[in-house]
Scaffold this active site. Structure first.
Site, PDB file in Angstrom:
ATOM      1  N   GLU A  15       0.798  -1.240   0.000  1.00 37.68           N
ATOM      2  CA  GLU A  15       0.000   0.000   0.000  1.00 37.68           C
ATOM      3  C   GLU A  15       0.831   1.292   0.000  1.00 37.68           C
ATOM      4  O   GLU A  15       0.625   2.169   0.840  1.00 37.68           O
ATOM      5  CB  GLU A  15      -0.986  -0.023   1.180  1.00 37.68           C
ATOM      6  CG  GLU A  15      -1.929  -1.210   1.109  1.00 37.68           C
ATOM      7  CD  GLU A  15      -2.792  -1.400   2.349  1.00 37.68           C
ATOM      8  OE1 GLU A  15      -2.811  -0.525   3.222  1.00 37.68           O
ATOM      9  OE2 GLU A  15      -3.465  -2.444   2.434  1.00 37.68           O
TER      10      GLU A  15
ATOM     11  N   GLU B 142      -6.170 -10.724  -1.448  1.00 41.71           N
ATOM     12  CA  GLU B 142      -7.020 -10.501  -0.266  1.00 41.71           C
ATOM     13  C   GLU B 142      -8.479 -10.416  -0.699  1.00 41.71           C
ATOM     14  O   GLU B 142      -9.184  -9.456  -0.377  1.00 41.71           O
ATOM     15  CB  GLU B 142      -6.606  -9.209   0.458  1.00 41.71           C
ATOM     16  CG  GLU B 142      -5.132  -9.156   0.834  1.00 41.71           C
ATOM     17  CD  GLU B 142      -4.734  -7.913   1.621  1.00 41.71           C
ATOM     18  OE1 GLU B 142      -5.622  -7.176   2.071  1.00 41.71           O
ATOM     19  OE2 GLU B 142      -3.524  -7.699   1.787  1.00 41.71           O
TER      20      GLU B 142
END
Ligand code: 9MR
Length: 380
Positions: free
Chosen positions: A160, A266
């Site tokens: 991220e 995910e």
């Protein structure tokens, strides 16, 4: 209810709790159904890894051939205090994976969340120097990757780093080291284990602007002559997004154009309404007070919503199957609906249903729609 009926009821309820492990054995295994396409993985919480949730590890061993630690391999869990490592839960997961011939993805070596403050501070609490931060990063990566060298074959190296608009996220890593911190992390990881698969991992990578930001970043790593092998598209989706599945397909193709394999790392598809259109993705800084208006399914998942979710899962898997040559792995962010971060984000205390198995570990409509793409149907 008379006494006999009540005790029958209690017995039935008790059986229902312990039954899934038995009944579930008849369910086709995701890892077998998609064996020719990609690995199918799952994220495990600490309680699950330690065997404290009845039935879960059995289900995981039957259904999946890859695992990721949902939390226990994050920096704050492994090295809460400088030089003081706690390996117990991570070791337990790696042992479980080895026993069941599952591939382990280490999540994650560098992130702005779940990283203790000491990493970024000197002895006086001031921002640490560039040299010292790089040394800490190097120590951490060598310790973690080195410990699991033969058993963890892929790593989410950086997590991220990019905003939804494609710019670099403002974090202590970025502020102290500049954009090159991403390249540095990959360089150190490749030194620590030259044969591991090294991934950049992020959410909402179907967004064209974010995809372009990651493409730019990966090109920089490659231009520096540093090894990067793939991109993890987290896949925290909802009934309304991605709006256009072609965006997901385009991102996989863009990464493949750089020689990078994609993994969905995910995956979950929330069914609850998003309180604001901006609150999709997975920005943990978003935290809204519980409002029951946004929590409509506390009594169970209505069949029509389950069907909508099944259709969304089917669309996602259609894209992934069409691009199977460029997709290595599809990992779900949780085993069952009862243990999902989506029950707590972006609003704590809701009841969501984002995964393929329900709270009793039974396959849902979404499960059957996904395996149905390979011609597998429920046994009569
Ligand atoms: O599911 C994870 C949750 O249990 C943790 O509290 C949270 C903070 O560490 O992280 C969640 O997992 C995140 C993952 O590590 C990175 N991408 C977004 C995931 C959902 O927030």
């Amino acid at each position: 209810m008379n006494r006999l009926t009540r005790s029958t009821f209690v017995l039935a309820a008790t059986l229902a709790l312990s039954a899934p492990a038995v009944a579930e054995e008849a369910t086709p295994a995701l890892k077998d159904v998609f064996a020719d396409d990609f690995r199918i993985g799952v994220a495990l919480g600490e309680h699950q890894i330690l065997g404290r949730e009845p039935g879960v590890l059995g289900l995981v061993a039957r259904q999946f051939n890859a695992v990721t630690a949902e939390n226990v391999m994050k920096w704050a869990e492994l090295q809460p205090v400088e030089g003081d490592y706690d390996w117990a839960a991570a070791d337990a997961m790696v042992d479980f994976a080895a026993d069941h011939e599952m591939r382990v993805t280490g999540h994650t070596l560098l992130w702005h969340q779940q990283t203790p403050d000491w990493v970024f501070e000197d002895a006086d609490g001031n921002p640490v120097s560039r040299e010292q931060l790089l040394e800490r990063l190097e120590n951490h990566i060598h310790a973690v990757v080195g410990r699991y060298k033969d058993r963890v074959r892929s790593w989410d190296v950086v997590n991220e780093a990019v905003n939804d608009d494609g710019s670099m996220r403002d974090t202590p890593w970025y502020r102290i080291l500049g954009e090159d911190y991403v390249t540095e992390a990959f360089r150190i990881a490749a030194e620590a284990d030259p044969t591991a698969t090294l991934l950049y991992n992020d959410y909402s990578l179907f967004l064209p602007a974010k995809r372009n930001g990651v493409v730019r970043l990966m090109k920089k790593v490659q231009a520096a002559g540093v090894k990067v092998d793939g991109v993890g598209l987290q896949g925290h989706y909802g009934l309304g997004h991605p709006e256009d599945m072609q965006d997901l397909a385009d991102s996989i193709a863009a990464f493949a154009g750089l020689g990078l394999k994609s993994s969905i790392t995910e995956l979950d598809i929330a069914v609850l309404p998003f309180p604001s259109p901006d609150h999709f993705g997975a920005d943990l800084n978003v935290n809204m007070a519980l409002n029951e208006q946004y929590n409509p399914y506390t009594e169970g998942l209505p069949a029509d919503v389950a069907a909508q979710q099944a259709a969304r899962y089917r669309q996602v898997f259609e894209v992934l199957l069409a691009h199977a040559d460029d997709v290595e792995r599809v990992t779900f962010w949780g085993v069952h609906d009862g243990h999902s971060w989506k029950n707590g984000w972006p609003m704590a205390g809701r009841t969501d249903y984002p995964l393929l198995f329900d709270r009793q570990l039974q396959p849902k409509a979404a499960f059957w729609s996904v395996v149905g793409l390979k011609g597998v149907t429920p046994a009569e």
